[in-house]
Design an enzyme around this catalytic site. Structure first.
Site, PDB file in Angstrom:
ATOM      1  N   ASP B   8       0.878  -1.171   0.000  1.00 39.44           N
ATOM      2  CA  ASP B   8       0.000   0.000   0.000  1.00 39.44           C
ATOM      3  C   ASP B   8       0.914   1.218   0.000  1.00 39.44           C
ATOM      4  OD1 ASP B   8      -1.663   2.125   0.526  1.00 39.44           O
ATOM      5  OD2 ASP B   8      -2.349   1.398   2.484  1.00 39.44           O
ATOM      6  N   GLU B 167      -7.256   0.601  -4.392  1.00 41.99           N
ATOM      7  CA  GLU B 167      -7.269   0.512  -2.929  1.00 41.99           C
ATOM      8  C   GLU B 167      -8.611   0.038  -2.353  1.00 41.99           C
ATOM      9  OE1 GLU B 167      -5.678   4.377  -2.101  1.00 41.99           O
ATOM     10  OE2 GLU B 167      -3.712   3.746  -2.821  1.00 41.99           O
ATOM     11  N   ASP B 189     -13.411   5.079   0.974  1.00 46.57           N
ATOM     12  CA  ASP B 189     -11.978   5.073   1.278  1.00 46.57           C
ATOM     13  C   ASP B 189     -11.431   6.499   1.265  1.00 46.57           C
ATOM     14  OD1 ASP B 189      -9.237   4.788   1.376  1.00 46.57           O
ATOM     15  OD2 ASP B 189      -9.091   3.419  -0.326  1.00 46.57           O
TER      16      ASP B 189
END
Ligand SMILES: [Zn+2]
Lengths: 253, 607
Positions: B8, B167, B189
């Protein structure tokens, strides 16, 4: 600048969904459906494959949506690049091409309007574009509406508020009328769907079936081109009269 | 099969995870922290990444790069409004931002590569094997240039990027694995710099994204900035200090604002207190959650529009959403939680750590790519429509937004003039009608055989692959020959530049943990030496001569230790310094306090 060529080849569905009858890798005779029976490598889907055949469906317009989704998911599991990350370049490329075709086929058949447009292109001898033409009986009303819309756009907020308000109300009423009209067209389209599905399968030389088919297709084509026209005007009206609406065009057909 | 890690690469923090036998696991560093702050310090001693770089930030802001993700795939004009918040100088070359540090400039993928390398080292230390393959996450709403820039960063870091994955969808994989959810899920998100909303349908292990929307320039950073702007005004009014004039103070204010925001997520009030430089006193203020929320209300509202658009594109009403999942550190803010709950009419899930869930999902995807998981399959979409320029500066759409990828569109090109040998093609991404309102992706010239007008027929295929990245191929329909297409990205590095950057990346010697520790210790030693010398100037008259002597000795000893390659020796020297300067520090503190008290009295008198 460019000419669209999204039309598929005309003609009937191919019997074989594969590009060739021999495995691209080991050259053995193809026995499996999507994978070589001998070396188990994935095989490329034929570029001429029509979407109905690809998704294992009859060439009908009222589809079993659940079957469509199930086949799509199952074929995705067979072809998706995520399952080919460790394979060789040849298999990766086939996985990519097959998945791209599968995704397009699924997207086209899932949406009733796209499905009908696709069928018309598939069945019409020469690939015809579906034009946007105004419904004949609405011609005068639409002309007047366009004039109102132009005037409304030319008046900025603050000046001639009274006239602006008057036009706004009129345009909003027009929008409601056209939306109702569009819904009517969609009902008529569904009737044509059922007519199409009820036609007997065309056997060689059966000229009457062919002409019946052509009649249904022509009917659908007219409804579709009117509907596209009305839909575009409704979009213009939404964009002009409700400032909070999304700019640009809708993602749906 | 070599292990594939999931990364990430965040605006504020980055993490690395892998598929362990019993599920995805994030990898912690030597300090026990899973999060690596996405900050890079380019010091005289070498490269600092993560926590040590964050400490270095207030000391030398012009050499410390943070939030570089905001610059990925961008030109300067794209970030003009926020330049004042960044302490480093920016340039532009070939449509790509270059960050100037001293004599050198760095592209955003190069800086990102430094963070990726740190994560790679961390994973290698933990797993005991070389790591060369990775899945890297990007915001779902990232365009082609931003995705390509992320892939370039991986290459520069010595990682083969097997997949760029979105993501919110990564998060859904982590949740799906845990709970075996079925039905429609909305993933909200809100990260450090970007916002995404994705609507998915989960069925029998298939994760089908129906629609996605977002804003790649809206995140926690923007919430901090609202507070920063207030504090800047406040410090000017109460202390007559212009924060903008001091990059160090600016960074201090930024970090304090971030801390205050985080505290306000748990408490109704938070005290912000820090000393201003050059004895200008102490800034102190209590912030209430209500005050903060009033400052950011419109930002929260900004996230609602993409949510409504995604729902409408998915053809769903809020009532048809079965589950809502919160991802990203910024979703810890109560105001976000309540607003999301209000919109969807459902209590959002946040069972998995919102900071770690994306990395965990990337590891799940790595497992799928490795062939270890045949149950789950992600079907993602392209977030933005793709088109080409046609007559009248209008975009003709080839692939609509929210189309399942991979997908391709074909377009036939011909000539208008006899003997014409080429057609210029301009590829764009975006939802607007006119060319100028969309994002230019690339241009290329299609070669055509010199024939009478309208005779040549060259078919161009625009393919968006499973990474959401565009590939262009062409073939001559008459001859059946395929043609290579040289696509020039509008906002990206050329292949040659990436090659050069891969070579240059080896110049940053800190390839192992030991070298890294030496650099960190040296940087800390520099800081303490500098601070001590400054303190000595102020305190010469306040402490005995022999004490001054021993401090000088300690400085010399630390300088000698610093030249060695042993970080423990340097650390020992730092500890000695702290011991011998302890008294001096106390004396100076007292003096400052006295001064502060006197000036306060003075101000009370003059008021
Ligand atoms: Zn074979």
């Amino acid at each position: 600048m460019s000419e669209h060529t999204h039309q598929p080849e005309s003609g009937r569905a191919r019997e074989l969904p594969m590009a060739r009858s021999m495995c691209w890798h080991c050259q053995s005779e193809m026995t499996g459906e999507y994978f070589c029976g001998r070396c188990v490598k994935v095989q490329p889907l034929s570029k001429e494959l029509d979407y109905f055949t690809c998704l294992n469906l009859p060439r009908k317009l009222n589809l079993d949506e659940q079957a469509l989704e199930e086949t799509f998911y199952a074929l995705s599991r067979s072809f998706h690049p995520d399952y080919y990350a460790t394979k060789d370049e040849g298999e990766k490329a086939i996985s990519l091409g097959n998945t791209a075709l599968l995704n397009t086929a699924y997207r086209t058949l899932k949406d009733p309007v796209q499905r009908a447009e696709y069928l018309i292109r598939l069945e019409a001898g020469s690939a015809k574009d579906i034009r946007n033409s105004p419904p004949a009986d609405l011609f005068d009303e639409i002309l007047e509406l366009q004039e109102d819309l132009d005037e409304f756009r030319s008046l900025s907020a603050g000046e001639s508020d009274e006239r602006r308000q008057e036009l706004l109300e009129k345009l909003q009423a027009d929008r409601r009328t056209l939306e109702a009209r569009k819904a009517q067209m969609e009902d008529r389209l569904r009737e044509q769907f059922s007519r199409w599905d009820a036609l007997p399968t065309e056997a060689e030389g059966e000229a009457t079936v062919r002409s019946q088919k052509d009649a249904v297709l022509a009917g659908m084509q007219e409804i579709l081109s009117n509907r596209t026209y009305v839909k575009n005007i409704v979009n213009d009206l939404v964009a002009a009269t409700s400032p909070t609406a999304e700019p640009g065009r809708s993602a749906w057909h | 099969m070599a292990l594939i890690v999931g990364i990430d690469l965040g605006t504020t923090n980055s993490l690395v995870a892998y598929m362990a036998g019993d599920g995805p696991q994030v990898i912690s560093g030597t300090r026990g922290q899973a999060k690596v702050p996405s900050i890079v310090g380019l010091t005289d001693n070498g490269l600092l990444v993560g926590d040590p770089a964050k400490e270095y930030l207030v000391r030398d802001p012009s050499r410390t790069i943070y939030s570089v993700k905001r610059f990925m795939g961008k030109a300067i004009a794209d970030v003009a409004e926020e330049l004042k918040y960044f302490p480093y100088a920016l340039q532009e070359k070939g449509g790509v931002i270059r960050i100037q540090v001293g004599e050198k400039t760095y592209s955003p993928p190069q800086i990102s590569a430094m963070i990726l390398k740190e994560l790679k080292l961390r994973a290698e230390a933990h797993l005991g094997e070389e790591i060369t393959k990775a899945v890297i996450t990007v915001p779902a709403y990232f365009n082609d240039s931003q995705r390509q820039a992320t892939k370039d960063a991986g290459l520069i870091a010595g990682l083969e990027v097997l997949r760029i994955i979105n993501e919110p969808t990564a998060a859904s994989l982590a949740y799906g694995l845990q709970q075996n959810t079925q039905g429609c899920v909305a993933v909200y998100d809100l990260g450090g710099g970007t916002f995404d909303i994705s609507i998915l349908k989960l069925k029998d292990g298939i994760f089908e994204v129906l629609a996605t929307n977002g804003n790649t320039h809206l995140g926690g950073d923007d919430f901090d900035r609202r507070l920063v702007d207030e504090v800047i005004r406040d410090i000017d009014t109460r202390h007559g200090v212009k924060v903008e004039d001091s990059p160090e103070l600016m960074q201090m204010v930024r970090l304090e604002a971030e801390k205050t925001k985080i505290r306000l997520s748990d408490e109704p009030q938070a005290l912000m207190v820090f000393s201003l430089p050059d004895g200008k006193g102490t800034y102190e203020r209590t912030w209430s959650r209500d005050e903060f929320e009033a400052l950011v209300l419109d930002l929260v509202e900004h996230t609602m529009t993409p949510c409504r658009r995604a729902l409408s594109d998915a053809g769903l009403e809020t009532g048809q959403i079965d589950e809502v999942v919160l991802v990203g550190g910024s979703t810890r803010m109560p105001v976000i939680r309540s607003r999301v709950q209000e919109l969807f009419g459902k209590t959002p899930h946040c069972d998995l750590n919102p900071d770690e869930v994306v990395a965990l999902g990337a590891a799940v995807q790595a497992g799928i790519l490795a062939g270890e998981n045949k149950d789950m399959l992600l079907l993602d979409v392209t977030p933005l429509s793709l088109g080409i320029e046609t007559m009248g500066n209008v975009v003709s759409i080839l692939i609509r937004r929210n189309t399942t990828i991979p997908t391709s569109a074909k377009e036939m090109f011909t000539t208008y003039v006899d003997g014409q040998t080429g057609v210029d093609i301009h590829v764009l991404q975006g939802e607007r009608e006119l060319v100028k309102d969309n994002r230019s992706l690339a241009r290329f010239q299609l070669k055509l055989p010199p024939l009478p007008a309208a005779v040549p027929r060259v078919e161009v295929t625009f393919l968006i692959d499973a990474n959401g990245i565009l590939n262009v191929t062409a073939s001559d329909i008459r001859t059946g020959e395929s043609q290579s297409v040289q696509v020039k990205p509008s906002y990206g590095l050329t292949d040659d530049e990436v090659e050069t950057m891969i070579r240059e990346s080896f110049q940053f010697a800190a390839e192992d943990i030991k070298a890294r520790q030496v650099i960190e210790a040296r940087t800390e030693a520099d800081a303490i030496i500098m601070a001590t010398e400054k303190a000595l100037q102020r305190g010469t008259d306040l402490i005995p001569a022999e004490e001054i002597e021993s401090i000088h000795h300690a400085i010399e000893a630390l300088r000698v230790a610093k030249a060695q390659e042993d970080h423990r020796q340097i650390r020992a020297g730092i500890a000695d310094m702290e011991k011998v300067t302890h008294h001096l520090a106390e004396v100076l503190m007292d003096a400052t306090l006295k001064e502060a008290l006197e000036s306060k009295k003075l101000s009370e008198v003059t008021d």
